[in-house]
Motif scaffolding. Structure first.
Motif: not given
Length: 331
Positions: A121-123, A166-167, A239-244, A249-251
Motif C-alpha cells: 500500500q506504499g506505507n 526490490v526497486v 529509498a522510501l520514495v524509490i520504493g513507492r 504512487y505519485q508524490e
C-alpha cells in the motif's frame, strides 16, 4: 587477470615447452584489450564474489565456472569467455505491477546503501543503512570484495524481513539534485554502475522481482516530505520514495508545501525581480534571470496544471531545510 599497478588486463598461458620436471610450466603473459561494456561482467567472473570470511579472517571468494577460447582472426587474437548465469528472479518492466507484500526501495550512494521497506500500500515499515566507506579509497580488486560483501548483507537482511521485490534507480536516467564538491572529487573512485549491477545480479540469483525507476527528485521529495515525518536520513527517505515509485504512487506536494510555494517562494521571487538594478536588468545575464524567474512565477500561478516534478523542482531550487525548517535560498 587485472593488474592494479598498470591498470591493464592480462591473459596468462602456460608454456609446456619450457616446463621442467616436477615444476609448473612457466607462464606467458600478454596484455588484453577489454571493451568497456564487458569490463564489469569480466571482473565479476574472473575476480569472483566475496561470500564471507574464513577462520583466519580472509575473504572466501566464490567463482563461477567458465571456459576460455583463444581464436585467431586476420592476424589478431581474440579471447572468448563462455559461462552460464543462473537466474531465479525476474526484472520487471517499468509499467509492470509488483506482486509482493513487502517491497524494498534502495538508494545507492558513494559510501552507503540506504534501504527502506514499504508495504504494497506504499506505507513505510522500516529502514536500514549499510555503510561501505572504503569504496572511496581502495583499489579495484578490493573494491569488488567490499561491494560483494555489502550487497550480500543487504540481501541477507531483506530475506530476513520477508521482502519479495526490490526497486532501484535506473542509473541511465540518473540526475543528481544534491551534487556537492565532495561528490565530484570522489566520483572517479566510485563505480555506481558496478554497485547497481551487483545489486541487480544478486537479487535475480536469489529470486527477487526487481524494478528500475526514474530517480528524478527522489532525494528532494524524501527530504521535504518524509525525513521529518518518519525521522529518517535523507538517503533512507530517498529509498522510501524509490520504493513507492516502483509501486506506481505519485508524490503530490502536501498542502503546507504548496502554501510555502504560493506565499513565501512567490514573494521571494517577486522581491528579487523588484530589487534588480536597472543596469543588471538590461544585461544578458539579467535578462536571462528575469525570464527564468518569470517562468517560475507562472508555474506557481498555474500550479494545479503543473506536473508534480515541476513543483518539486521549484521547491528544490528556492528552498532548503534547516533543522526541519524551510528556509529560502538566495537567488
Amino acid at each position: 587477470m587485472y593488474d592494479d599497478n598498470t591498470n591493464q588486463w592480462y591473459v596468462e598461458i602456460a608454456n609446456p615447452l619450457e616446463q621442467q620436471n616436477g615444476k609448473h610450466a612457466p607462464r606467458l603473459r600478454f596484455p588484453v584489450l577489454v571493451p568497456e561494456k564487458y569490463e564489469e561482467d569480466i571482473i565479476d567472473l574472473v575476480i569472483g564474489e566475496s561470500v564471507g570470511v574464513n577462520a583466519k579472517g580472509k575473504p572466501i571468494i566464490e567463482y563461477r565456472p567458465y571456459t576460455v577460447e583463444i581464436k585467431r582472426k586476420n592476424g589478431e587474437y581474440y579471447i572468448h569467455l563462455v559461462y552460464e548465469e543462473e537466474v531465479y528472479g525476474r526484472e520487471l518492466a517499468y509499467d509492470e505491477p509488483i506482486q509482493a507484500e513487502r517491497i524494498a526501495g534502495i538508494d545507492i550512494n558513494i559510501d552507503r546503501i540506504a534501504v527502506s521497506i514499504v508495504s504494497k500500500q506504499g506505507n513505510f515499515l522500516q529502514s536500514k543503512v549499510f555503510y561501505c566507506h572504503e569504496l572511496e579509497y581502495v583499489k579495484a580488486n578490493k573494491r569488488n570484495n567490499i561491494i560483494g560483501e555489502t550487497v550480500r548483507d543487504v540481501y541477507d537482511w531483506l530475506l530476513q524481513e520477508n521482502v519479495g521485490a526490490v526497486v532501484i534507480e535506473n542509473i541511465q536516467l540518473r540526475q543528481r539534485h544534491d551534487t556537492d564538491k565532495r561528490f565530484n572529487r570522489l566520483t572517479h573512485h566510485f563505480n555506481k554502475k558496478k554497485l547497481t549491477e551487483t545489486i541487480l545480479r544478486r537479487g535475480l540469483r536469489l529470486g527477487f522481482r526487481i524494478k528500475k525507476v526514474n530517480p528524478a527528485y527522489t532525494s528532494v521529495i524524501g527530504r521535504f516530505k518524509y525525513m521529518k515525518k518518519y525521522g529518517l536520513s535523507v538517503h533512507e527517505s530517498a529509498a522510501l520514495v524509490i520504493g513507492r515509485r516502483g509501486l506506481g504512487y505519485q508524490e503530490r506536494l502536501p498542502k503546507e508545501l504548496i502554501n510555502t510555494i504560493k506565499t513565501k517562494v512567490k514573494r521571494h521571487l517577486i522581491a528579487v525581480l523588484g530589487s534588480m538594478e536597472e543596469s543588471y536588468k538590461q544585461s544578458k545575464s539579467g535578462t536571462k534571470q528575469r525570464q527564468y524567474l518569470g517562468m517560475m512565477l507562472k508555474k506557481i500561478e498555474n500550479f494545479k496544471k503543473e506536473h508534480e516534478w515541476s513543483l518539486w523542482n521549484i521547491l528544490h531550487k528556492f528552498c532548503w531545510l534547516n533543522q526541519y525548517q524551510i528556509q529560502l535560498k538566495e537567488v
